[in-house]
Design an enzyme around this catalytic site. Sequence first.
Site, PDB file in Angstrom:
ATOM      1  N   GLY A  13      22.340  12.986  31.986  1.00 51.86           N
ATOM      2  CA  GLY A  13      21.610  12.066  32.845  1.00 51.86           C
ATOM      3  C   GLY A  13      22.236  11.798  34.198  1.00 51.86           C
ATOM      4  O   GLY A  13      22.123  10.688  34.721  1.00 51.86           O
ATOM      5  N   THR A  14      22.879  12.809  34.814  1.00 53.98           N
ATOM      6  CA  THR A  14      23.468  12.576  36.132  1.00 53.98           C
ATOM      7  C   THR A  14      22.398  12.309  37.190  1.00 53.98           C
ATOM      8  O   THR A  14      22.584  11.446  38.060  1.00 53.98           O
ATOM      9  CB  THR A  14      24.342  13.773  36.557  1.00 53.98           C
ATOM     10  N   ASN A  15      21.289  13.029  37.139  1.00 50.18           N
ATOM     11  CA  ASN A  15      20.212  12.763  38.092  1.00 50.18           C
ATOM     12  C   ASN A  15      19.524  11.437  37.796  1.00 50.18           C
ATOM     13  O   ASN A  15      19.076  10.743  38.719  1.00 50.18           O
ATOM     14  CB  ASN A  15      19.207  13.910  38.099  1.00 50.18           C
ATOM     15  N   MET A  92      15.157  19.824  29.286  1.00 48.96           N
ATOM     16  CA  MET A  92      15.434  21.222  28.978  1.00 48.96           C
ATOM     17  C   MET A  92      14.348  21.918  28.167  1.00 48.96           C
ATOM     18  O   MET A  92      14.612  22.898  27.478  1.00 48.96           O
ATOM     19  CB  MET A  92      16.773  21.334  28.236  1.00 48.96           C
ATOM     20  N   LEU A  95       7.159  22.147  29.251  1.00 53.09           N
ATOM     21  CA  LEU A  95       5.991  21.340  28.894  1.00 53.09           C
ATOM     22  C   LEU A  95       4.732  22.197  29.020  1.00 53.09           C
ATOM     23  O   LEU A  95       4.621  23.017  29.933  1.00 53.09           O
ATOM     24  CB  LEU A  95       5.891  20.124  29.818  1.00 53.09           C
ATOM     25  N   ASN A 109      10.056  17.505  39.601  1.00 48.15           N
ATOM     26  CA  ASN A 109      11.221  18.146  39.005  1.00 48.15           C
ATOM     27  C   ASN A 109      12.220  18.464  40.110  1.00 48.15           C
ATOM     28  O   ASN A 109      11.831  18.775  41.241  1.00 48.15           O
ATOM     29  CB  ASN A 109      10.819  19.449  38.300  1.00 48.15           C
ATOM     30  N   HIS A 111      15.307  21.071  41.040  1.00 48.42           N
ATOM     31  CA  HIS A 111      15.869  22.368  40.646  1.00 48.42           C
ATOM     32  C   HIS A 111      17.041  22.688  41.569  1.00 48.42           C
ATOM     33  O   HIS A 111      16.899  22.584  42.796  1.00 48.42           O
ATOM     34  CB  HIS A 111      14.801  23.458  40.759  1.00 48.42           C
TER      35      HIS A 111
END
Length: 211
Positions: A13-15, A92, A95, A109, A111
């Site tokens: 959960g760094t972002n 990860m 969907l 998202n 990236h």
Amino acid sequence: MQKRIAVLVSGGGTNLQALIDAQSRGELKNGLLAAVVSSREGAFALERAAAAGIPGYVVARRAFPDNRSMTAALVAQLRALDIDLVVLAGFMHILTEEMVAAYPNAILNVHPALIPSFCGAGYYGLHIHEAALAYGVKVTGATVHFVNEEPDGGPIVLQKAVDIREGDTPEALQRRVMEEAEWVILPKAVSLFCEGRLSVDGRTVKVKNKE
């Protein structure tokens, strides 16, 4: 009305933490981190959410026979929480189209590369930075994009470049891309969405000036 944001996570959960920090600084204009949903029980991201007072939920991938059934459960959970914007932050799993149909141009998202370079199937985690170094590019970075049915294929919202340095390792590059790019442009893109300043015209995302 504030836009209610759900952050989908799978790991550390760094972002997510970058978004929590941005919210604490008042930088998520008209947005509220309303939920964190993990695909894995015990993910450290859920501890980050709890520490910030954000409700955490688990929709475990292993509880479902395939990605489609997990996606359906996620959509049901998000709708029950009255979510306006979905943010994939180290999520990860692929969907299926049910998610895009439920939240058209409302899934973001991040990236860790400059799309269309080093993106799509197989490009995740350290593999992205290994590929950038192996190719010998001089600049990499991060991209925030809307999510569509194609992995990493949705319209680009923001990008930020990061120079590659002599002697970089994949791990060092990964960290610098996070610090210099991902943690900068992800909160900014979320805020722009919540302020109603993004519009999509085909593949082009336009950012409206503040009124």
